[in-house]
Design a protein around this motif. Structure first.
Motif, mmCIF file in Angstrom:
data_model
loop_
_atom_site.group_PDB
_atom_site.id
_atom_site.type_symbol
_atom_site.label_atom_id
_atom_site.label_comp_id
_atom_site.label_asym_id
_atom_site.label_seq_id
_atom_site.Cartn_x
_atom_site.Cartn_y
_atom_site.Cartn_z
ATOM 1 N N GLY A 46 0.640 -1.441 -0.044
ATOM 2 C CA GLY A 46 -0.019 -0.114 0.211
ATOM 3 C C GLY A 46 0.687 1.370 0.038
ATOM 4 N N SER A 47 1.740 1.084 -0.553
ATOM 5 C CA SER A 47 3.176 2.377 -1.253
ATOM 6 C C SER A 47 2.806 3.478 -1.235
ATOM 7 C CB SER A 47 4.255 1.654 -1.676
ATOM 8 O OG SER A 47 3.857 1.867 -3.000
ATOM 9 N N GLY A 48 1.411 3.879 -2.151
ATOM 10 C CA GLY A 48 0.851 5.116 -1.973
ATOM 11 C C GLY A 48 2.041 6.027 -3.114
ATOM 12 N N THR A 49 2.431 6.984 -2.705
ATOM 13 C CA THR A 49 3.619 7.913 -3.771
ATOM 14 C C THR A 49 4.800 7.650 -2.664
ATOM 15 O OG1 THR A 49 3.069 10.048 -2.147
ATOM 16 C CG2 THR A 49 1.817 9.556 -4.114
ATOM 17 N N GLY A 50 5.071 6.831 -2.166
ATOM 18 C CA GLY A 50 6.402 6.302 -1.037
ATOM 19 C C GLY A 50 6.918 7.306 0.192
ATOM 20 N N SER A 51 5.957 7.720 1.539
ATOM 21 C CA SER A 51 6.011 7.741 2.522
ATOM 22 C C SER A 51 6.367 7.359 2.967
ATOM 23 C CB SER A 51 4.443 8.415 2.676
ATOM 24 O OG SER A 51 3.421 7.082 3.522
ATOM 25 N N THR A 52 6.205 5.967 3.395
ATOM 26 C CA THR A 52 7.534 5.765 3.902
ATOM 27 C C THR A 52 8.766 5.239 3.710
ATOM 28 O OG1 THR A 52 4.972 3.703 4.121
ATOM 29 C CG2 THR A 52 7.608 3.315 4.755
ATOM 30 N N LEU A 53 9.174 5.038 2.476
ATOM 31 C CA LEU A 53 10.582 4.950 1.459
ATOM 32 C C LEU A 53 11.160 6.050 1.781
ATOM 33 C CD1 LEU A 53 11.140 4.602 -2.039
ATOM 34 C CD2 LEU A 53 12.106 7.006 -0.489
ATOM 35 N N ARG A 54 10.166 7.238 1.858
ATOM 36 C CA ARG A 54 10.654 8.946 2.375
ATOM 37 C C ARG A 54 10.980 8.697 3.774
ATOM 38 N NH1 ARG A 54 7.352 9.698 -2.014
ATOM 39 N NH2 ARG A 54 5.357 10.200 -0.697
ATOM 40 N N ALA A 55 10.412 8.440 4.775
ATOM 41 C CA ALA A 55 10.382 8.678 6.567
ATOM 42 C C ALA A 55 11.695 7.349 6.596
ATOM 43 C CB ALA A 55 8.686 7.706 6.999
ATOM 44 N N LEU A 56 11.400 6.379 6.263
ATOM 45 C CA LEU A 56 12.935 5.637 6.901
ATOM 46 C C LEU A 56 14.084 6.029 6.442
ATOM 47 C CD1 LEU A 56 11.231 2.200 6.519
ATOM 48 C CD2 LEU A 56 11.480 3.853 8.473
ATOM 49 N N THR A 57 14.501 6.706 4.838
ATOM 50 C CA THR A 57 15.701 6.795 3.837
ATOM 51 C C THR A 57 15.941 8.690 5.269
ATOM 52 O OG1 THR A 57 14.846 6.342 2.482
ATOM 53 C CG2 THR A 57 16.541 8.712 2.271
ATOM 54 N N ARG A 58 15.287 9.346 5.792
ATOM 55 C CA ARG A 58 15.200 10.453 6.299
ATOM 56 C C ARG A 58 15.673 10.412 7.688
ATOM 57 N NH1 ARG A 58 10.152 14.857 7.732
ATOM 58 N NH2 ARG A 58 11.670 16.611 8.845
ATOM 59 N N LEU A 59 15.188 8.868 8.144
ATOM 60 C CA LEU A 59 15.810 8.617 9.526
ATOM 61 C C LEU A 59 17.208 7.238 9.154
ATOM 62 C CD1 LEU A 59 12.740 8.047 11.020
ATOM 63 C CD2 LEU A 59 13.722 9.350 11.920
ATOM 64 N N GLY A 60 17.459 8.273 8.489
ATOM 65 C CA GLY A 60 18.564 6.620 7.735
ATOM 66 C C GLY A 60 19.042 5.575 6.985
ATOM 67 N N ALA A 61 17.569 5.086 6.501
ATOM 68 C CA ALA A 61 18.309 3.910 5.478
ATOM 69 C C ALA A 61 18.503 4.549 4.461
ATOM 70 C CB ALA A 61 16.214 3.154 5.750
ATOM 71 N N HIS A 62 19.533 4.151 4.033
ATOM 72 C CA HIS A 62 19.770 4.201 3.285
ATOM 73 C C HIS A 62 20.625 2.256 2.523
ATOM 74 C CE1 HIS A 62 20.036 8.052 3.388
ATOM 75 N NE2 HIS A 62 20.702 8.418 5.126
ATOM 76 N N ARG A 63 21.484 3.082 1.178
ATOM 77 C CA ARG A 63 21.195 1.248 0.507
ATOM 78 C C ARG A 63 20.041 0.652 0.304
ATOM 79 N NH1 ARG A 63 25.243 2.121 3.931
ATOM 80 N NH2 ARG A 63 24.874 0.316 4.133
ATOM 81 N N CYS A 64 19.360 0.574 0.269
ATOM 82 C CA CYS A 64 18.206 -0.067 0.149
ATOM 83 C C CYS A 64 17.742 -0.044 -0.877
ATOM 84 C CB CYS A 64 16.365 0.378 1.450
ATOM 85 S SG CYS A 64 17.188 0.485 3.053
ATOM 86 N N VAL A 65 16.456 -1.762 -1.076
ATOM 87 C CA VAL A 65 15.798 -1.386 -2.936
ATOM 88 C C VAL A 65 14.278 -1.468 -2.131
ATOM 89 C CG1 VAL A 65 15.434 -4.011 -4.753
ATOM 90 C CG2 VAL A 65 18.136 -3.153 -3.481
ATOM 91 N N TRP A 66 13.837 -1.027 -2.731
ATOM 92 C CA TRP A 66 11.918 -0.820 -2.279
ATOM 93 C C TRP A 66 11.808 -1.474 -3.280
ATOM 94 C CZ3 TRP A 66 10.633 1.368 2.022
ATOM 95 C CH2 TRP A 66 11.143 2.564 2.678
#
Length: 266
Positions: A46-66
């Motif tokens: 239920g990703s929508g426009t990617g809000s979880t991606l933006r939140a976790l990236t902002r909190l330091g989750a990098h080098r991930c495959v989404w």
């Protein structure tokens, strides 16, 4: 399951980020970043426009495959437009009820935000049963818990809330919705499957800075209980008018709960 506009998702995203429990999010980010040689796969339902991606990236989750999964191609296209050059993003248009077809292979994390309160117990049971076959962490943020507190108060606040919570248990496109019971059901189901589960409150705390969001929320609640539930149209109109008259000076707490679960072999 869909039906959410880009405008609504954008309107709620700052409140979602502020509410998201940072203790659980930090524990999750530490897990995702624990091996610098691995790019963990995150499946976001239920990703929508990617809000979880933006939140976790902002909190330091990098080098991930989404892997962003939604049944709305317009929302997925918007997510790709926003992140296609900055992150490794794969989009999957899928029916979230077709658990066997979800792209979960190799996933280090299954995430979802503001989703499972719209889902049925059967869907959650089927999803967890599939996840038991692999070592995937489970992160469900912003599950509505049935609490709404308004300042100033109105005599009909509790009656409106009761009617709204009843509506939240109706079918939202993924079977009879768990609504306010979602987080507790997730906890029980995940623990029964051998997960170590942590839960934290993640309430929206809304004030004059979120006036537009409060207005949309009030209109949405009024529309959700318009069919009756023991309240007349005149009573609902009075409640709505009072609430709208106080959005610039009033406050609202909308209860949510975040759930983070690690499989037993972690």
């Amino acid at each position: 399951m869909s039906g959410f506009s880009v405008d609504w998702l954008d309107l709620r995203e700052p409140a979602d980020f502020a509410a998201r429990n940072k203790e659980l999010a930090a524990a999750l980010v530490n897990y995702l970043q624990s091996d610098a040689d691995i790019s963990p796969i995150i499946v976001d339902l239920g990703s929508g426009t990617g809000s979880t991606l933006r939140a976790l990236t902002r909190l330091g989750a990098h080098r991930c495959v989404w892997r962003l999964v939604d049944n709305d191609p317009a929302l997925l296209n918007e997510a790709l437009r926003r992140h296609g050059q900055a992150e490794i993003v794969e989009d999957y248009q899928a029916d979230l009820q077709d658990i066997d077809a979800l792209p979960l292979g190799g996933a280090a994390l299954l995430s979802a935000s503001a989703l499972f309160d719209l889902a049925s117990a059967d869907l959650i049971d089927a999803l967890i049963a599939r996840l038991r076959k692999q070592p995937t962490v489970f992160y469900a943020a912003l599950n509505y818990d049935g609490r709404t507190e308004w300042t100033p108060t109105h005599p009909l606040d509790q009656a409106v809330l009761d009617a709204f919570n009843q509506d939240q248990r109706r079918n939202k496109g993924m079977g009879s919705a768990l609504g306010p019971d979602a987080a507790s059901y997730l906890q029980t189901a995940l623990q029964s499957a051998g997960y170590r589960v942590e839960m934290r409150a993640s309430p929206w705390l809304l004030g004059c800075e979120q006036q537009a969001l409060m207005e949309d929320l009030i209109h949405g609640i009024r529309a959700a209980v318009a069919d009756g539930d023991g309240l007349s149209g005149a009573e609902l109109d009075d409640w709505q008018a009072f609430r709208l008259a106080h959005v610039a000076t009033g406050h609202a707490l909308i209860g949510h709960i975040d759930v983070l679960a690690f499989p037993a072999l972690e």
